[in-house]
Scaffold this active site. Sequence first.
Site, PDB file in Angstrom:
ATOM      1  N   HIS A  22       0.827  -1.204   0.000  1.00 23.64           N
ATOM      2  CA  HIS A  22       0.000   0.000   0.000  1.00 23.64           C
ATOM      3  C   HIS A  22       0.864   1.258   0.000  1.00 23.64           C
ATOM      4  O   HIS A  22       1.793   1.365   0.789  1.00 23.64           O
ATOM      5  CB  HIS A  22      -0.912  -0.007   1.233  1.00 23.64           C
ATOM      6  CG  HIS A  22      -1.746   1.199   1.358  1.00 23.64           C
ATOM      7  ND1 HIS A  22      -1.516   2.159   2.305  1.00 23.64           N
ATOM      8  CD2 HIS A  22      -2.792   1.627   0.620  1.00 23.64           C
ATOM      9  CE1 HIS A  22      -2.407   3.122   2.172  1.00 23.64           C
ATOM     10  NE2 HIS A  22      -3.190   2.827   1.158  1.00 23.64           N
ATOM     11  N   ASP A  30       7.207   6.573 -20.739  1.00 25.33           N
ATOM     12  CA  ASP A  30       7.243   6.585 -22.199  1.00 25.33           C
ATOM     13  C   ASP A  30       8.660   6.319 -22.685  1.00 25.33           C
ATOM     14  O   ASP A  30       9.596   6.207 -21.884  1.00 25.33           O
ATOM     15  CB  ASP A  30       6.652   7.893 -22.759  1.00 25.33           C
ATOM     16  CG  ASP A  30       7.444   9.153 -22.409  1.00 25.33           C
ATOM     17  OD1 ASP A  30       8.687   9.091 -22.248  1.00 25.33           O
ATOM     18  OD2 ASP A  30       6.813  10.220 -22.309  1.00 25.33           O
ATOM     19  N   ASP A  66      -4.786   3.652  -4.855  1.00 27.31           N
ATOM     20  CA  ASP A  66      -4.910   4.085  -3.466  1.00 27.31           C
ATOM     21  C   ASP A  66      -6.181   4.922  -3.272  1.00 27.31           C
ATOM     22  O   ASP A  66      -6.409   5.894  -3.997  1.00 27.31           O
ATOM     23  CB  ASP A  66      -3.674   4.901  -3.078  1.00 27.31           C
ATOM     24  CG  ASP A  66      -3.497   5.041  -1.585  1.00 27.31           C
ATOM     25  OD1 ASP A  66      -4.491   4.911  -0.834  1.00 27.31           O
ATOM     26  OD2 ASP A  66      -2.358   5.288  -1.154  1.00 27.31           O
ATOM     27  N   TYR A 116      10.152  13.709 -11.708  1.00 30.05           N
ATOM     28  CA  TYR A 116      11.433  12.988 -11.683  1.00 30.05           C
ATOM     29  C   TYR A 116      11.841  12.663 -10.246  1.00 30.05           C
ATOM     30  O   TYR A 116      12.302  11.550  -9.957  1.00 30.05           O
ATOM     31  CB  TYR A 116      12.546  13.806 -12.352  1.00 30.05           C
ATOM     32  CG  TYR A 116      12.454  13.918 -13.852  1.00 30.05           C
ATOM     33  CD1 TYR A 116      11.974  12.885 -14.642  1.00 30.05           C
ATOM     34  CD2 TYR A 116      12.880  15.072 -14.493  1.00 30.05           C
ATOM     35  CE1 TYR A 116      11.908  12.993 -16.015  1.00 30.05           C
ATOM     36  CE2 TYR A 116      12.826  15.197 -15.878  1.00 30.05           C
ATOM     37  CZ  TYR A 116      12.340  14.145 -16.627  1.00 30.05           C
ATOM     38  OH  TYR A 116      12.280  14.260 -17.993  1.00 30.05           O
TER      39      TYR A 116
END
Length: 147
Positions: A22, A30, A66, A116
């Site tokens: 969890h 990509d 979630d 990122y």
Amino acid sequence: MLKGIPGILSPELLKVLCEMGHSDRLVIADGNFPAESMGKDAIVIRMDGHGAPEVLDAILQVFPLDTYVDKPMNLMEVMPGDNVETPIWKTYEEIVSRHDERGAQAVGQIERFAFYDEARKAYAIIATGETALYANIMLQKGVVINK
């Protein structure tokens, strides 16, 4: 072979999805995403011959999002000044709507460099062959509730 499991989900990927707990995060990247450098502390799974929508659809058949966060699925926000269309985002919203009752409301956006930073903390990164720009997705795993 297993019954009821999408064929695109390899044994390696199924193992990783099962290991995740969890709130662990999974990036579907990509073809331009620096998966190997971002995933130095994560598991990187190569799916170069597949597009992100087909991977997302298969994963959401077995992977709960979630329910304790508003946006368990996040896209990489387009950088200011980039004149880029993102029709793939509509496809993602249609896919999530088939698998999560919140539909497009479950989808958010994260600024590129913040994406990122979060990707570096992901449990796993799936490197797809997706050619659409800004097609990266980050999923946060929920719990399986037996009814």
